[in-house]
Scaffold this active site. Structure first.
Site, PDB file in Angstrom:
ATOM      1  N   ASP A 121     -32.407 -20.950  28.758  1.00  0.00           N
ATOM      2  CA  ASP A 121     -32.097 -19.289  29.049  1.00  0.00           C
ATOM      3  C   ASP A 121     -33.568 -18.737  29.717  1.00  0.00           C
ATOM      4  O   ASP A 121     -33.201 -17.657  30.339  1.00  0.00           O
ATOM      5  CB  ASP A 121     -32.331 -18.487  27.565  1.00  0.00           C
ATOM      6  N   GLU A 167     -34.936 -20.282  32.424  1.00  0.00           N
ATOM      7  CA  GLU A 167     -34.645 -20.336  34.021  1.00  0.00           C
ATOM      8  C   GLU A 167     -34.070 -19.007  34.654  1.00  0.00           C
ATOM      9  O   GLU A 167     -34.178 -18.468  35.545  1.00  0.00           O
ATOM     10  CB  GLU A 167     -33.929 -21.415  34.248  1.00  0.00           C
ATOM     11  N   ASP A 169     -33.192 -16.108  33.078  1.00  0.00           N
ATOM     12  CA  ASP A 169     -34.063 -14.857  32.806  1.00  0.00           C
ATOM     13  C   ASP A 169     -34.665 -14.580  34.239  1.00  0.00           C
ATOM     14  O   ASP A 169     -34.974 -13.474  34.532  1.00  0.00           O
ATOM     15  CB  ASP A 169     -35.382 -15.177  31.490  1.00  0.00           C
ATOM     16  N   SER A 201       4.906  -5.085  24.275  1.00  0.00           N
ATOM     17  CA  SER A 201       4.021  -6.238  23.260  1.00  0.00           C
ATOM     18  C   SER A 201       4.920  -7.085  23.297  1.00  0.00           C
ATOM     19  O   SER A 201       5.602  -7.405  23.817  1.00  0.00           O
ATOM     20  CB  SER A 201       4.507  -4.785  21.828  1.00  0.00           C
ATOM     21  N   LYS A 207      -3.333 -16.108  18.642  1.00  0.00           N
ATOM     22  CA  LYS A 207      -2.668 -14.900  18.918  1.00  0.00           C
ATOM     23  C   LYS A 207      -4.125 -14.301  18.501  1.00  0.00           C
ATOM     24  O   LYS A 207      -4.204 -14.468  17.172  1.00  0.00           O
ATOM     25  CB  LYS A 207      -1.824 -14.224  17.841  1.00  0.00           C
ATOM     26  N   ARG A 243      -4.418  -0.649  25.641  1.00  0.00           N
ATOM     27  CA  ARG A 243      -2.950  -1.156  26.078  1.00  0.00           C
ATOM     28  C   ARG A 243      -2.963   0.705  26.566  1.00  0.00           C
ATOM     29  O   ARG A 243      -1.393   0.793  26.708  1.00  0.00           O
ATOM     30  CB  ARG A 243      -2.563  -1.542  25.514  1.00  0.00           C
ATOM     31  N   LYS A 280       5.018 -19.155  24.173  1.00  0.00           N
ATOM     32  CA  LYS A 280       5.865 -18.520  25.362  1.00  0.00           C
ATOM     33  C   LYS A 280       6.645 -19.387  26.502  1.00  0.00           C
ATOM     34  O   LYS A 280       6.544 -20.690  26.335  1.00  0.00           O
ATOM     35  CB  LYS A 280       4.246 -17.835  26.533  1.00  0.00           C
ATOM     36  N   CYS A 307     -13.709  15.972 -11.731  1.00  0.00           N
ATOM     37  CA  CYS A 307     -13.909  17.884 -12.559  1.00  0.00           C
ATOM     38  C   CYS A 307     -13.563  17.846 -13.177  1.00  0.00           C
ATOM     39  O   CYS A 307     -13.603  18.972 -13.895  1.00  0.00           O
ATOM     40  CB  CYS A 307     -13.198  18.196 -11.294  1.00  0.00           C
TER      41      CYS A 307
HETATM   42  S1  IVH Z   1       0.778 -12.380  25.497  1.00  0.00           S
HETATM   43  C1  IVH Z   1       4.563  -9.070  27.018  1.00  0.00           C
HETATM   44  N1  IVH Z   1      -0.555 -13.984  24.748  1.00  0.00           N
HETATM   45  O1  IVH Z   1      -1.097  -9.449  20.842  1.00  0.00           O
HETATM   46  C2  IVH Z   1       3.096  -9.188  25.993  1.00  0.00           C
HETATM   47  N2  IVH Z   1      -0.968 -11.647  23.618  1.00  0.00           N
HETATM   48  O2  IVH Z   1       1.300  -7.955  19.546  1.00  0.00           O
HETATM   49  C3  IVH Z   1       2.099 -10.515  26.331  1.00  0.00           C
HETATM   50  N3  IVH Z   1      -2.607 -10.383  21.723  1.00  0.00           N
HETATM   51  O3  IVH Z   1      -0.473  -7.158  22.629  1.00  0.00           O
HETATM   52  C4  IVH Z   1       0.876 -10.459  25.617  1.00  0.00           C
HETATM   53  N4  IVH Z   1      -3.080 -12.776  21.489  1.00  0.00           N
HETATM   54  O4  IVH Z   1      -2.720  -7.935  22.762  1.00  0.00           O
HETATM   55  C5  IVH Z   1      -0.507 -12.349  24.288  1.00  0.00           C
HETATM   56  N5  IVH Z   1      -2.460 -15.309  23.605  1.00  0.00           N
HETATM   57  C6  IVH Z   1      -1.659 -13.900  22.851  1.00  0.00           C
HETATM   58  C7  IVH Z   1      -2.195 -13.064  22.862  1.00  0.00           C
HETATM   59  C8  IVH Z   1      -1.626 -11.987  23.051  1.00  0.00           C
HETATM   60  C9  IVH Z   1      -3.104 -11.646  21.197  1.00  0.00           C
HETATM   61  C10 IVH Z   1      -1.798  -9.087  21.497  1.00  0.00           C
HETATM   62  C11 IVH Z   1      -1.668  -8.986  22.725  1.00  0.00           C
HETATM   63  C12 IVH Z   1       0.256  -8.041  22.923  1.00  0.00           C
HETATM   64  C13 IVH Z   1      -0.604  -8.107  21.082  1.00  0.00           C
HETATM   65  C14 IVH Z   1       0.782  -8.549  20.883  1.00  0.00           C
END
Ligand code: IVH
Length: 668
Positions: A35, A37, A39, A85, A120, A141, A293, A411
């Protein structure tokens, strides 16, 4: 030698070194230098920039915290592509059913589907725009279409790169989650409590509250972090898979979660989901589930989207955490509208690293249903990581259940319960406990947002007889505040400034703050959008109010009752004369192709409900009407259109089908 090494280059080289060390420290968790170095390098850069201010650039590591404070509300910005979402699932069966849908969407081909599973993160999403690899703007968002411009606050987050590495000319919009580590959350709450400010209920609220600060200096103190999870656009780079995108992001300086797994089949997915569920407490940040995904972008494209979420991804939400403990007592709390709620005091118990000593019991019907009484051992659950609730009796140690009160604990007036209502109410309009709660609501973050004005301050001011109406808040003086415990000059001045700042809150926040029964923040925003100033809302007729979508008859009656009260009107006049803003700033939709255009809808749209379509039109500055006339600019025609379609044809009004309408609303 010095002459051969121009200042500008010295500065740029130092920046490169600092960025590299930031990356090692914040993204790879693997620093190479101490830290001390670090700084030294940082101070060297600060000095060179101070002596040569012309060479300061916004992407310099020294430029994280700006002095600019947002005066009223954050600017609205339109996202380049909507921030969608995720669909939620709550069981492994749900995930398997989603997998079947994925396969069906891919026409049941024998193509292998590769998945990627990520924790998540329990935070809030933000988008970051980079031009020529420099961070230029960032937004929340918001409603997915429009977000709030929080560029200056995002800049303060140490692991967000201000300049991308290994790439000079990238144009991209990266999306991810802003969150706060569990440890930093605990520290933040401890310090808020020390200063008499209400704690945040959970890390997500803490991240959101910190990110939406008007003063970036406060955000900078909050130790927020960021993880990439998706993108709006990345130009000029060929990427085939989400895992490639994450690797690419990691290489150019973004923080990526460690516990991410590419899975070859759905069994590997469900095994990893179980692994994350069992190990969630070992992560330094809070997660509320995992996101699965489809990894391949070509397959994602084939599977496609609904209007709210991608069909190629699903969120698996973890079940709530549970623990067993003893119910020590039941306290009766009087809400701002007079509702009496029972709150349980528990023998302290650890649940997901947090000590729990209180729980909600909802209402007295719930107590009867649970057959719970003081002394019982109870099972508690934390859903959504907010206040835990009692879900059942584990061991019955007492007789029967706790009975509802006959008199208000504050009251002492008689408690009233309507036959078809579950709530017990104190109906005394001068009940001190109700007024206390109304004040706490008025000053709270989502209402007038007066920083440093917590419950403790309210209680002391009430004791000193300084507050009788909301307007009295704006009459408080420096000397009044100096009478409070632990208030010295600086704290008193800060609070006076926060009170002054709150006068600029938009009308939507004021309507919400007034605490009109049934009017939450969303309906307050709708009322503010429609009426624009408080006088128009006060004089609105029943018919006018009923004609607003989303404002039903119960809300309408409540608004009419609220503004029928002479005392209320007098107080609002007083707020005005004390300088409190009572207008809603207009959204800047001038660049929108819908701006000032009138739309009529007929027939059913396949991807949007009528309400959604109406909301989109008004959020983009358009107007919605129910009948076609010469003044109508567009008629949007869905399946089975009615007579409005013929009328539009007759009058020569421009007709849009659903696809054309969506193209128009997506046009920038
Ligand atoms: S992918 C189309 N990956 O969860 C949305 N979202 O409930 C693509 N979130 O709005 C998002 N961790 O804010 C993705 N590993 C993750 C995530 C994540 C948290 C949130 C994100 C999204 C919300 C939906």
């Amino acid at each position: 030698m010095e002459q051969e090494y121009p200042i500008e280059k010295q500065i740029e080289d130092l920046r490169k070194q600092i960025r590299h060390h930031d990356y090692l420290y914040y993204c790879l968790d693997n620093p190479e230098i101490s830290d001390f170095e670090y700084d030294k390098l940082f101070k060297q850069l600060q000095k060179l920039e101070k002596d040569n201010p012309l060479f300061i650039t916004p992407d310099s590591p020294t430029q994280r915290v700006s002095g600019s404070v947002v005066s009223s509300s954050f600017k609205q910005v339109k996202h380049s592509t909507p921030m969608l979402s995720l669909d939620n699932s709550y069981s492994i069966e749900d995930v398997l059913a989603w997998n079947d849908r994925v396969k069906k969407n891919l026409n049941n081909t024998n193509d292998c589907v590769e998945f990627i599973v990520e924790p998540k993160i329990d935070g809030l999403s933000a988008s970051l725009t980079y031009i020529n690899s420099s961070f230029v703007s960032g937004a929340t968002r918001g409603d997915g279409e429009y977000g709030e411009d929080i560029t200056e606050n995002l800049r303060t987050i140490k692991n967000i790169p201000l300049k991308l590495l290994n790439n000079e000319s990238l144009l991209c919009e990266i999306r991810g989650e802003v969150y706060i580590n569990k440890k930093d959350f605990q520290q933040l709450n401890d310090s808020l409590l020390d200063n008499g400010v209400t704690k945040f209920a959970n890390p997500r609220n803490a991240a959101a509250g910190s990110l939406r600060q008007k003063n970036p200096k406060i955000t900078a103190e909050r130790k927020l972090s960021f993880f990439v999870h998706s993108f709006g656009q990345v130009q000029g780079i060929e990427l085939n898979k989400h895992s490639d995108f994450l690797n690419f992001c990691s290489k150019i300086g973004f923080p990526i979660q460690k516990d991410i797994k590419v899975c070859k089949n759905i069994k590997e997915v469900t095994d990893f989901l179980m692994y994350l569920q069992e190990n969630r407490d070992n992560l330094p940040y809070e997660i509320d589930g995992a996101v699965v995904k489809v990894n391949d972008y070509k397959q994602q494209k084939i599977i496609g989207f609904t209007n709210k979420s991608p069909k190629w991804a699903i969120a698996y939400k973890f079940p709530a955490r549970q623990a067993t403990t003893k119910l020590l007592s039941i306290e009766l709390q009087v809400g701002r509208t007079g509702v009496i709620t029972p709150k349980a005091t528990l023998s302290p118990v650890q649940l997901s690293g947090v000590t729990i000593s209180n729980a909600t019991l909802h209402n007295f019907d719930e107590i009867e249903r649970l057959n719970v009484n003081i002394g019982d051992d109870v099972v508690i659950e934390r859903a959504g990581e907010v206040i835990p609730k009692i879900i059942k009796v584990a061991t019955k140690n007492s007789e029967g259940y706790f009975l509802p009160p006959l008199y208000c604990p504050s009251c002492k007036s008689h408690i009233v319960k309507e036959e078809d209502d579950v709530y017990y109410n104190c109906v005394n309009p001068s009940c001190p406990a109700q007024f206390r709660r109304s004040l706490i609501h008025f000053i709270s973050r989502d209402a007038m947002n007066i920083d440093g004005f917590g419950e403790v301050v309210v209680d002391q001011l009430l004791k000193l007889n300084k507050l009788h109406t909301f307007a009295d808040i704006y009459k408080l003086t420096f000397d009044d505040l100096m009478l409070l415990d632990l208030f010295k000059e600086k704290k008193a001045n800060n609070l006076i400034q926060a009170i002054i700042d709150s006068k600029k809150q938009p009308l939507s926040k004021l309507i919400f703050a007034l605490g009109i029964r049934h009017i939450g923040d969303k309906s307050a925003q709708i009322l503010a959008n429609v009426f624009q100033n408080i006088d128009k809302l006060i004089s609105a007729t029943k018919e006018e109010l009923l004609s607003i979508n989303e404002i039903g008859p119960i809300l309408v009656q409540s608004i009419l009752d609220f503004f029928a009260n002479e005392q209320t009107l007098k107080m609002i006049e007083e707020l005005k004369s004390l300088g409190v803003n009572t207008m809603e700033p207009e959204k800047d939709t001038s660049f929108s192709p819908l701006s000032n255009k009138t739309f009529v809808l007929t027939g059913e749209l396949s991807t949007l409900t009528r309400k959604d379509a109406e909301n989109i039109i008004s959020s983009l500055g358009g107007k919605y009407s129910s009948s076609v006339s010469k003044k109508t600019d567009y008629v949007v025609v869905g399946e089975n259109p009615g007579s409005k379609y013929q009328k539009a044809v007759k009058l020569g009004v421009k007709i849009l089908n659903e696809k054309e309408f969506k193209e128009l609303i997506n046009a920038k």
